[in-house]
Design an enzyme around this catalytic site. Structure first.
Site, PDB file in Angstrom:
ATOM      1  N   VAL A 193       7.375  -4.501  -3.208  1.00  0.00           N
ATOM      2  CA  VAL A 193       8.556  -4.774  -2.540  1.00  0.00           C
ATOM      3  C   VAL A 193       8.896  -3.740  -1.804  1.00  0.00           C
ATOM      4  O   VAL A 193       8.193  -2.627  -1.696  1.00  0.00           O
ATOM      5  CB  VAL A 193       9.849  -5.087  -3.544  1.00  0.00           C
ATOM      6  N   ASN A 194       9.927  -3.667  -0.722  1.00  0.00           N
ATOM      7  CA  ASN A 194      10.332  -2.663   0.078  1.00  0.00           C
ATOM      8  C   ASN A 194      10.754  -1.419  -0.809  1.00  0.00           C
ATOM      9  O   ASN A 194      11.395  -1.439  -1.959  1.00  0.00           O
ATOM     10  CB  ASN A 194      11.390  -3.038   0.823  1.00  0.00           C
ATOM     11  N   ALA A 237      -4.653  -0.537   6.377  1.00  0.00           N
ATOM     12  CA  ALA A 237      -3.762  -0.215   7.526  1.00  0.00           C
ATOM     13  C   ALA A 237      -3.666  -1.575   8.152  1.00  0.00           C
ATOM     14  O   ALA A 237      -4.620  -2.325   8.113  1.00  0.00           O
ATOM     15  CB  ALA A 237      -4.748   1.031   8.335  1.00  0.00           C
ATOM     16  N   CYS A 244       5.141   3.126   7.193  1.00  0.00           N
ATOM     17  CA  CYS A 244       5.229   4.054   6.115  1.00  0.00           C
ATOM     18  C   CYS A 244       4.924   5.648   6.332  1.00  0.00           C
ATOM     19  O   CYS A 244       5.588   6.441   5.667  1.00  0.00           O
ATOM     20  CB  CYS A 244       3.915   3.645   5.359  1.00  0.00           C
ATOM     21  N   GLY A 303       6.752  -9.680  -3.967  1.00  0.00           N
ATOM     22  CA  GLY A 303       6.896  -9.249  -2.559  1.00  0.00           C
ATOM     23  C   GLY A 303       5.722  -9.689  -1.833  1.00  0.00           C
ATOM     24  O   GLY A 303       4.344  -9.531  -2.028  1.00  0.00           O
ATOM     25  N   LEU A 333       1.052   9.376  -1.543  1.00  0.00           N
ATOM     26  CA  LEU A 333       1.980  10.141  -0.571  1.00  0.00           C
ATOM     27  C   LEU A 333       1.151  11.062   0.282  1.00  0.00           C
ATOM     28  O   LEU A 333       1.289  11.433   1.449  1.00  0.00           O
ATOM     29  CB  LEU A 333       3.299  10.788  -1.225  1.00  0.00           C
ATOM     30  N   GLY A 386       4.778  -9.534   1.552  1.00  0.00           N
ATOM     31  CA  GLY A 386       5.008  -9.028   2.723  1.00  0.00           C
ATOM     32  C   GLY A 386       3.558  -8.561   3.390  1.00  0.00           C
ATOM     33  O   GLY A 386       2.394  -9.068   2.908  1.00  0.00           O
ATOM     34  N   ALA A 399       0.356  11.587   4.199  1.00  0.00           N
ATOM     35  CA  ALA A 399       0.929  12.882   4.815  1.00  0.00           C
ATOM     36  C   ALA A 399      -0.299  13.343   5.541  1.00  0.00           C
ATOM     37  O   ALA A 399      -0.220  13.824   6.630  1.00  0.00           O
ATOM     38  CB  ALA A 399       1.624  13.971   3.664  1.00  0.00           C
TER      39      ALA A 399
END
Ligand code: NAI
Ligand code: UGA
Length: 480
Positions: A86-87, A160, A272, A8, A217, A10, A221
């Site tokens: 990867v995505n 970021a 994201c 990946g 996560l 990206g 959040a």
């Protein structure tokens, strides 16, 4: 020589591996991808992503200990450590559609690793994945491994966009989760040694696998929740005459709360935050925790509310119709210093205005016309799949034109909307812009970057998120 391969190439795989290559000259790093154009771009002078500082590093390391290749299998076979970046898009159909993470790309990468490997490997989850993904990956690897041993680690990425290189150079922390077995501890130690080349040891946190997966996560959040909290306050500020910047400052000086990430805006974007929260909501629902799911869902609801509120404010201020009026959009990327438009609030604002039949003229210093047209015609979540699986040629949205200059975009416009906080928007000649616009001339600042007093002096009717309203706007019916 330790060999690392990253599947990946990206926004995460590229910069992360470039920094590892720079900081660890004794490690050979190969970044592989199924997308031929992407790899070609990494090997050219025109990198596939814009990220301050990245080009210098790639130029220093490429061809020495940093390689970009489409020969995925060869590099995976040769590697000691395989990162998977990867995505992990939101599922669009089937069980959990609109919420759950689509692990198709992850699973196919895992099966390929198992297929081609001829030696033991550490497999690192770099993509953001649902908690407990490592268990599924372990099963795929173990059942196909022909006796080869794999250790799975979770090493989520916290960079970021726009500040990726400084974030990677000086991370608040590096998080590594692994199995609590002798082999698991050894694998964690191996990866820790890579990062220890430049990250102080006390900033490398090690946990069990599930804590690492869930922490990623949770961190996203919490960050998104701060923005929704301040954006919710911005609506109340507009109703009461309070100023959201002053409120955020007063609140943020409490050391327990802290000053960062409290800028009210037209809404958060990026690939994201929404995806990861939707995924968190789904996991809570699957674990029989509907109240917890509802709590986090509210962060997304407020974000959608904020984007709608902005569109409604524009339309209601302009006599309740923007039909055939030219609205200039300054900034299309989801934040400054990136060309990334994934989930940018600009898409929702433009679609909202197009729904009201506006003519839109867009300028962004880093986003191409093709990308903008693609974004405005693509279905929700389609953007988060590898390039070759996305619609080939976008249908052109006729009411949209893309300009390469802010003055050109705003010429003859009825209104200007600032949707990305690019620095150059602060120093435009707003007198010149005003002179070339239809009257009354409106400015809607979705990022609170403009000097409101100066604009009012020039003659603009100004709306800034969460700021005391112009008399004009106060008199308009509040459809917000
Ligand atoms: N963009 C960001 O700032 C951050 C993203 N993440 C997470 O990192 C992961 C990757 O995100 P991005 O780098 O932004 O995505 P991206 O879309 O820029 O890159 C993913 C790459 O993986 C490739 N790919 C997909 N399946 C493949 C396969 N089977 N074999 C080889 N290559 C394959 C795609 O062609 C694509 O180039 C996601 O899980 C995301 O949530 C985490 C932190 C920050
Ligand atoms: O998992 C990820 O993908 C990454 O998501 C975010 O990084 P990113 O989306 O690149 O950019 P942010 O700076 O977090 O901005 C996200 C969105 O929130 C908006 N924002 C941010 C801060 C703020 O105060 N107000 C606000 O509206 C930004 O304009 C942008 O649209 C997190 O900050 C990273 O730690 C994380 O690794």
């Amino acid at each position: 020589m330790v060999k690392i391969c990253c599947i990946g190439a990206g926004y995460v795989g590229g910069p992360t591996m470039a920094v590892i290559a720079l900081k660890c000259p004794h490690v050979e790093v190969a970044v592989v991808d199924i997308s031929v154009p992407r790899i070609n771009a990494w090997n050219s002078d025109q990198l596939p992503i814009y990220e301050p500082g990245l080009e210098d590093i790639v130029k220093q390391c490429r061809g020495k200990n940093l390689f970009f290749s489409t020969d995925v299998e060869k590099h995976v076979r040769e590697a000691d450590i395989v990162f998977v970046s990867v995505n992990t898009p939101t599922k669009t159909t089937g069980l959990g559609a609109g919420k759950a993470a689509d692990l198709t790309y992850w699973e196919s990468a895992a099966r390929m690793i198992a297929d081609v490997s001829v030696s033991d490997k550490i497999v690192v989850e770099k993509s953001t994945v649902p908690v407990k993904t490592a268990e599924a990956i372990e099963k795929i690897l173990m059942h196909n491994s022909k006796g080869i041993k794999f250790q799975i680690l979770s090493n989520p990425e916290f960079l970021a966009e726009g500040t990726a290189i400084t974030d990677l150079f000086n991370p608040d922390r590096v998080l590594i989760g692994g199995r609590e077995t002798p082999e698991g501890f050894k694998a964690v130690q191996t990866l820790k040694e890579v990062y220890a080349n430049w990250v102080p040891e006390n900033q490398i946190i090690t946990t069990n696998l599930w804590s690492a997966e869930l922490s990623k996560l949770a961190a996203n959040a919490f960050l998104a929740q701060r923005i929704s909290s301040v954006n919710a306050m911005s609506a109340l500020c507009e109703s009461t005459g309070a100023d959201v910047t002053q409120v955020a400052y007063a609140v943020g000086t409490d050391s327990r709360i802290g000053p960062k990430f409290l800028n009210a805006s037209v809404g958060f974007g990026g690939s994201c935050f929404q995806k990861d929260i939707l995924n968190l909501v789904y996991i809570c629902q699957c674990n029989g925790l509907p109240e917890v799911a509802e709590y986090w869902k509210q962060v997304i609801k407020i974000n959608d509310y904020q984007k709608n509120r902005f569109v409604n404010r524009i339309v209601s201020s302009m006599f309740n119709t923007v039909s055939n009026k030219k609205v200039a959009i300054l900034g299309f990327a989801f934040k400054k210093d990136t060309g990334d438009t994934r989930e940018t609030p600009a898409i929702d604002v433009c679609k909202g205005l197009l729904g009201d039949k506006a003519q839109i003229s867009i300028y962004d210093p880093q986003v191409t016309e093709d990308q903008i047209q693609r974004d405005l015609s693509m279905k929700k979540f389609d953007w988060d799949h590898p390039l070759h699986l996305q619609p080939m040629s976008p249908t052109t949205v006729k009411q949209v034109s893309v300009k390469w200059d802010a003055y050109e975009a705003t010429k003859d416009a009825h209104a200007v909307c600032v949707l990305t906080e690019w620095d150059e928007f602060k120093s435009l000649d707003y007198q010149k812009i005003f002179d070339n616009m239809q009257k009354p001339a409106f400015i809607f600042d979705g990022r609170n970057v403009l000097n409101v007093d100066k604009l009012r002096e020039i003659g603009f009717i100004v709306y800034s998120i969460g700021k005391p309203l112009d008399a004009w706007l106060k008199d308009m019916p509040a459809f917000v």
